[in-house]
Scaffold this active site. Structure first.
Site, PDB file in Angstrom:
ATOM      1  N   CYS A  16      -1.489  -2.485  -8.211  1.00  0.00           N
ATOM      2  CA  CYS A  16      -1.616  -0.978  -8.120  1.00  0.00           C
ATOM      3  C   CYS A  16      -1.743  -0.977  -6.604  1.00  0.00           C
ATOM      4  CB  CYS A  16      -2.751  -0.320  -8.844  1.00  0.00           C
ATOM      5  SG  CYS A  16      -4.195  -0.847  -8.315  1.00  0.00           S
ATOM      6  N   CYS A  65      -5.289  -2.053  -5.376  1.00  0.00           N
ATOM      7  CA  CYS A  65      -5.244  -3.239  -5.418  1.00  0.00           C
ATOM      8  C   CYS A  65      -4.695  -4.045  -4.266  1.00  0.00           C
ATOM      9  CB  CYS A  65      -4.781  -3.838  -6.565  1.00  0.00           C
ATOM     10  SG  CYS A  65      -5.205  -3.544  -8.219  1.00  0.00           S
TER      11      CYS A  65
END
Length: 87
Positions: A20, A23
């Site tokens: 994501c 991340c």
């Protein structure tokens, strides 16, 4: 720990997350902190959900330094990451 000592010890840093935006941001900021400190470290991106679950975290992203989870469920600033790395 002194920064001088950190340069001689190889650290293992893992960024746990499935890919994501948060991340990816954590991975980028971790690499930046490592570079700015000039420490000897491998930054590894872990996207395998089974491996992530082995760390018993319920929220990503997470940051693991030498096997210890230091952040989970948020993206710390580069300054905070530097503090984790130098403790």
């Amino acid at each position: 720990m002194e920064l001088k000592n950190l340069k001689s010890i190889k650290m293992e840093i893992k960024v746990l997350g499935t890919g994501c935006t948060k991340c990816k941001t954590l991975e980028k900021q971790t690499n930046q902190a490592v570079e700015e400190l000039g420490i000897n470290a491998d930054v590894i991106k872990v996207e395998d959900i089974v491996e992530i679950m082995n760390y018993n975290i319920m929220a990503t992203p997470a940051l693991v330094i030498n096997g210890k989870v230091v952040v989970k469920g948020k993206v710390p600033s580069t300054t905070e990451i530097k503090e984790f790395l130098t403790k």
